[in-house]
Design a protein around this motif. Sequence first.
Motif, PDB file in Angstrom:
ATOM      1  N   ALA A 372      -7.556  24.526 -46.686  1.00 52.71           N
ATOM      2  CA  ALA A 372      -6.726  24.862 -47.846  1.00 52.71           C
ATOM      3  C   ALA A 372      -5.372  24.157 -47.809  1.00 52.71           C
ATOM      4  N   GLY A 373      -5.099  23.436 -46.720  1.00 55.85           N
ATOM      5  CA  GLY A 373      -3.833  22.721 -46.612  1.00 55.85           C
ATOM      6  C   GLY A 373      -2.680  23.568 -46.124  1.00 55.85           C
ATOM      7  N   VAL A 374      -2.968  24.769 -45.630  1.00 56.63           N
ATOM      8  CA  VAL A 374      -1.910  25.646 -45.105  1.00 56.63           C
ATOM      9  C   VAL A 374      -1.857  25.419 -43.593  1.00 56.63           C
ATOM     10  N   TYR A 375      -1.284  24.296 -43.212  1.00 56.16           N
ATOM     11  CA  TYR A 375      -1.395  23.835 -41.833  1.00 56.16           C
ATOM     12  C   TYR A 375      -0.588  24.675 -40.852  1.00 56.16           C
ATOM     13  N   ASP A 376       0.532  25.245 -41.287  1.00 55.62           N
ATOM     14  CA  ASP A 376       1.319  26.059 -40.358  1.00 55.62           C
ATOM     15  C   ASP A 376       0.568  27.333 -39.974  1.00 55.62           C
ATOM     16  N   ARG A 377      -0.111  27.953 -40.956  1.00 49.01           N
ATOM     17  CA  ARG A 377      -0.904  29.143 -40.640  1.00 49.01           C
ATOM     18  C   ARG A 377      -2.104  28.777 -39.769  1.00 49.01           C
ATOM     19  N   ALA A 378      -2.717  27.636 -40.080  1.00 50.11           N
ATOM     20  CA  ALA A 378      -3.842  27.183 -39.258  1.00 50.11           C
ATOM     21  C   ALA A 378      -3.393  26.977 -37.816  1.00 50.11           C
ATOM     22  N   LEU A 397       0.488  17.956 -38.858  1.00 52.51           N
ATOM     23  CA  LEU A 397       0.080  17.797 -40.254  1.00 52.51           C
ATOM     24  C   LEU A 397       1.011  18.581 -41.179  1.00 52.51           C
ATOM     25  N   HIS A 398       1.444  19.749 -40.728  1.00 54.33           N
ATOM     26  CA  HIS A 398       2.381  20.533 -41.543  1.00 54.33           C
ATOM     27  C   HIS A 398       3.688  19.767 -41.724  1.00 54.33           C
ATOM     28  N   ALA A 399       4.195  19.194 -40.626  1.00 52.77           N
ATOM     29  CA  ALA A 399       5.439  18.420 -40.715  1.00 52.77           C
ATOM     30  C   ALA A 399       5.261  17.222 -41.641  1.00 52.77           C
ATOM     31  N   ALA A 400       4.111  16.548 -41.523  1.00 47.69           N
ATOM     32  CA  ALA A 400       3.849  15.381 -42.373  1.00 47.69           C
ATOM     33  C   ALA A 400       3.740  15.775 -43.839  1.00 47.69           C
ATOM     34  N   SER A 401       3.175  16.960 -44.099  1.00 44.65           N
ATOM     35  CA  SER A 401       2.989  17.395 -45.490  1.00 44.65           C
ATOM     36  C   SER A 401       4.307  17.711 -46.183  1.00 44.65           C
TER      37      SER A 401
END
Length: 438
Positions: A372-378, A397-401
């Motif tokens: 879902a693109g919620v990388y911090d929760r992942a 990935l969260h930082a990159a997003s």
Amino acid sequence: MHRLTGGGHMSGIVLFPDALLKVAIRLGRTHVLAAAPTRVQILVETRPSAASKQMTAATDLRFVVDVSGSMAGSTRPGEASKLEVVKRAILGLLESLNTRDHVLLSVFSTQGKLIVPLTRLVNDSAKKRIYDAVQELQPDASTNISAGLELALTPAVATDVLPRVILFTDGQSSDPTTDHPRLDQLADLARTQLIPLSIYGTGSDYNWSLLLQTAARAGGGSFLKHVMDVQTLEGHMIAELAFLRGTAIDRFQIEGRVASADIALVGATALMPQIRNLELRNRNSFIDLTGAVDLHRGAQYLLEVEVPRPVPGETELLHLRFRGRNRTTGQRFEHTAHVPVTFVSQASQQSPVDEQVRKVLILLAAAKQAEAGVYDRAANLYRRGGDGATATVMEGLHAASQRPGADAVDLGREATTHAYGAATEFFTQVHKYQKGGS
């Protein structure tokens, strides 16, 4: 007919008597508080038995490792070196091999060197010799890819053995005028000898078109570029090994039906070889025509049932049916199993949550957040589940997003790749270290 059994609060294991299929069934809790309504999670793991594995062909794996100086660098700041990533992945794959398999190890920098000649893993001593040799690899000098590959292709392939060269490199040829034509010749030789090449580009600064062309020219091989971590690398190699050996069981299917009309089936998820939700029929049954069960990952399912009005005592939840055949002999099997749970009247009587079921639930939740693109929760979920490597990737990935102009599609693809890689790694490791696993 088999019933799930187990002493005390332990999840039970069903081992079918014909020794072709091994099935483990775990409940989230075996003793559950009788509250209305109550949901129970059931983890079903199927794998070919030791007897089924011995019916498959042996493999001949020839590792070719780049030990040039650039392999001392890491793909990301603060992480393990590229050579260390390769070494860990090879060591992980070695654990999946058996006494009928053969291994060769060659390396290349300025020149090629045969570290371990083609060796059958006849005992623990033979495997330890290769293990120690991999551990001792150190980076040095420049890059001469063909020198290492030539050493790997020299030994003849034994009869009834499935060969494959697995090559790792992060660089470009130091002398392309001689190395590139020689790689073409060696790819042609590999094709003649029916030895496919699996080539892994570690990092990102290498001649990926050359490596892709070499793998394709040899025929039947594969090329994976931008390998960044142990998990992705080992997961892909395990999949390649499973494909190389083929499957131990084919025409495999699993069916499930609730034991009574007042029980509802509210979820059925196939976990391997890929995560997917299964169609529920009238909230009381499912069927999955998996087709094949490979040697290393097996097929796993997470099921969830709801009991609207539980009463204290033992209650049957599900009836499961397994069908398939041994691919080599054609021998067929069909088994059924009943899955009960015990409802208790007091919370203090509940059993602990099964640790493996807990980890699978976290893994699924993390994969859903990653997709879902919620990388911090992942990342948080993967860390809770003990997978620090994938958590670190998701944090990156969260930082990159968050950066301007971030490519959401590209990030999503990388996240999905790592999520499936994490699942493959998890179930492979569970099988590898599970007591009695074979």
